[in-house]
Motif scaffolding. Sequence first.
Motif, mmCIF file in Angstrom:
data_model
loop_
_atom_site.group_PDB
_atom_site.id
_atom_site.type_symbol
_atom_site.label_atom_id
_atom_site.label_comp_id
_atom_site.label_asym_id
_atom_site.label_seq_id
_atom_site.Cartn_x
_atom_site.Cartn_y
_atom_site.Cartn_z
ATOM 1 N N GLU A 136 4.741 6.207 0.766
ATOM 2 C CA GLU A 136 4.011 7.216 1.531
ATOM 3 C C GLU A 136 2.920 6.502 2.305
ATOM 4 O O GLU A 136 2.426 5.451 1.845
ATOM 5 C CB GLU A 136 3.391 8.265 0.588
ATOM 6 C CG GLU A 136 4.402 9.271 0.079
ATOM 7 C CD GLU A 136 3.762 10.484 -0.584
ATOM 8 O OE1 GLU A 136 2.530 10.480 -0.803
ATOM 9 O OE2 GLU A 136 4.508 11.426 -0.896
ATOM 10 N N PRO A 137 2.541 7.025 3.460
ATOM 11 C CA PRO A 137 1.485 6.349 4.226
ATOM 12 C C PRO A 137 0.180 6.284 3.436
ATOM 13 O O PRO A 137 -0.231 7.285 2.841
ATOM 14 C CB PRO A 137 1.331 7.212 5.486
ATOM 15 C CG PRO A 137 2.209 8.386 5.321
ATOM 16 C CD PRO A 137 3.043 8.232 4.112
ATOM 17 N N ALA A 174 0.822 -1.224 0.000
ATOM 18 C CA ALA A 174 0.000 0.000 0.000
ATOM 19 C C ALA A 174 0.853 1.270 0.000
ATOM 20 O O ALA A 174 0.542 2.230 -0.728
ATOM 21 C CB ALA A 174 -0.936 0.000 1.199
ATOM 22 N N GLY A 175 1.932 1.276 0.801
ATOM 23 C CA GLY A 175 2.784 2.476 0.884
ATOM 24 C C GLY A 175 3.421 2.821 -0.451
ATOM 25 O O GLY A 175 3.426 3.981 -0.883
ATOM 26 N N GLU A 176 3.926 1.807 -1.112
ATOM 27 C CA GLU A 176 4.601 2.039 -2.396
ATOM 28 C C GLU A 176 3.603 2.459 -3.482
ATOM 29 O O GLU A 176 3.883 3.341 -4.308
ATOM 30 C CB GLU A 176 5.330 0.765 -2.828
ATOM 31 C CG GLU A 176 6.657 1.073 -3.500
ATOM 32 C CD GLU A 176 7.517 -0.162 -3.665
ATOM 33 O OE1 GLU A 176 7.811 -0.496 -4.817
ATOM 34 O OE2 GLU A 176 7.876 -0.784 -2.649
ATOM 35 N N LEU A 177 2.442 1.818 -3.445
ATOM 36 C CA LEU A 177 1.424 2.189 -4.443
ATOM 37 C C LEU A 177 0.873 3.592 -4.168
ATOM 38 O O LEU A 177 0.546 4.328 -5.110
ATOM 39 C CB LEU A 177 0.289 1.155 -4.460
ATOM 40 C CG LEU A 177 0.352 0.165 -5.632
ATOM 41 C CD1 LEU A 177 1.618 -0.660 -5.609
ATOM 42 C CD2 LEU A 177 -0.870 -0.734 -5.668
ATOM 43 N N ASP A 204 -9.157 7.671 -3.997
ATOM 44 C CA ASP A 204 -10.067 7.016 -4.957
ATOM 45 C C ASP A 204 -9.318 6.086 -5.895
ATOM 46 O O ASP A 204 -9.751 4.960 -6.152
ATOM 47 C CB ASP A 204 -10.813 8.072 -5.783
ATOM 48 C CG ASP A 204 -11.900 8.746 -4.975
ATOM 49 O OD1 ASP A 204 -12.241 8.242 -3.906
ATOM 50 O OD2 ASP A 204 -12.396 9.794 -5.433
ATOM 51 N N VAL A 205 -8.208 6.604 -6.425
ATOM 52 C CA VAL A 205 -7.430 5.808 -7.378
ATOM 53 C C VAL A 205 -6.878 4.558 -6.691
ATOM 54 O O VAL A 205 -6.924 3.455 -7.260
ATOM 55 C CB VAL A 205 -6.288 6.654 -8.000
ATOM 56 C CG1 VAL A 205 -5.344 5.770 -8.810
ATOM 57 C CG2 VAL A 205 -6.853 7.753 -8.877
ATOM 58 N N LEU A 206 -6.400 4.725 -5.465
ATOM 59 C CA LEU A 206 -5.875 3.562 -4.729
ATOM 60 C C LEU A 206 -6.984 2.542 -4.471
ATOM 61 O O LEU A 206 -6.782 1.335 -4.649
ATOM 62 C CB LEU A 206 -5.273 4.015 -3.397
ATOM 63 C CG LEU A 206 -3.874 4.625 -3.466
ATOM 64 C CD1 LEU A 206 -3.510 5.257 -2.127
ATOM 65 C CD2 LEU A 206 -2.835 3.561 -3.826
ATOM 66 N N HIS A 207 -8.121 3.022 -4.045
ATOM 67 C CA HIS A 207 -9.253 2.127 -3.779
ATOM 68 C C HIS A 207 -9.602 1.319 -5.018
ATOM 69 O O HIS A 207 -9.675 0.086 -4.987
ATOM 70 C CB HIS A 207 -10.456 2.955 -3.318
ATOM 71 C CG HIS A 207 -11.720 2.154 -3.194
ATOM 72 N ND1 HIS A 207 -12.538 1.880 -4.271
ATOM 73 C CD2 HIS A 207 -12.285 1.534 -2.129
ATOM 74 C CE1 HIS A 207 -13.561 1.156 -3.866
ATOM 75 N NE2 HIS A 207 -13.442 0.924 -2.573
#
Lengths: 182, 154
Positions: free
Chosen positions: B20-21, A32-35, A51-54
Amino acid sequence: MTGSRHIDEQQIATLAAAGNADAMKQIYCFYAGELTATVARYVVDADAVRDVLHDSFVKIFSSIGNFSYRGEGSLKAWMKRIAVNEALARLKDENKLSTVSIDDSEIDIPDESPDVEHLDAATLMGLIKQLPTGCRTVLNLYALEHRSHSEIAALLGITPGTSASQLHRAKLLLAQMIRELN
Amino acid sequence: MNDDQQWLKHLSNKLNEYEEPAPEGLWDDIARSVAGGSAVPGPNTKQRARVMPLWLRRTCAAAAVAAIVAALWLVIVDIAPISHNQQPTETYSNNTDNNIPALNTADNRREATEEMENTVATTRIPVRNLAVATGTAVAASAQPIGGTINPSES
């Protein structure tokens, strides 16, 4: 924030493809951190990043059955590709890529390479986020996704020449911003 | 490696594994969406509005104004004859105060009868004139009404 953690990508991907919720959460926690950093290089707005991450993770977990393992790091590369594509789709939706084709080759900045070697990653990230969307997108695709100008041109609907000029612009603006920091 | 490639390599090395967090609560949203079984849009995703083109909005507005104007015009045109037709009713209602209706008086009846007779008289074709105009043959055919009329006798 680089860690020395390790994950068995092949095994965890197989478990996630079978619908194992713990495996999915493990993948999320690991990447998650890298993305987040990857998406934040393209999409600056915090709500848009979320939103994009979700949407990226939902797409990743819904299509992980199609992922074929090709060695260590292939799962991360596959996930990053999905996240970058989602970020680009978001930029296109918001019409923010229309500025890519603007010819701004006549900007009055000395032609020198940015001194990024002595900057820490967080500062460099902050400077990249300040770049105009068009040249920031080209810089990200060229320098960090290792795409050629022809591939970038096809992705963004511009000419390879425009892609090259946008990269040049990013270089000049970044060099100027770093100079102003010192 | 030239200078142009060098700075790009440095940039790539610094940011390639940069983290990043992640946004707070993101996993819960993802887990809910995955459990829901489909790639539903994120909670902050701006839904694409069904955008009505500007020209269509303007056309609709113009049509609405035209419809209102037409409706008002129809109402006004419709009201005007009604008020005109209402006059006799009002006259009649004025006559309800034991005023004898005009046609019920003997004088008026007589006048009406005379008027009717005059009308009939003026519309009756004089037999003599008809005979003069059309000749003997026609006059002979008119015999049952006015008797045998010989134009030479007149």
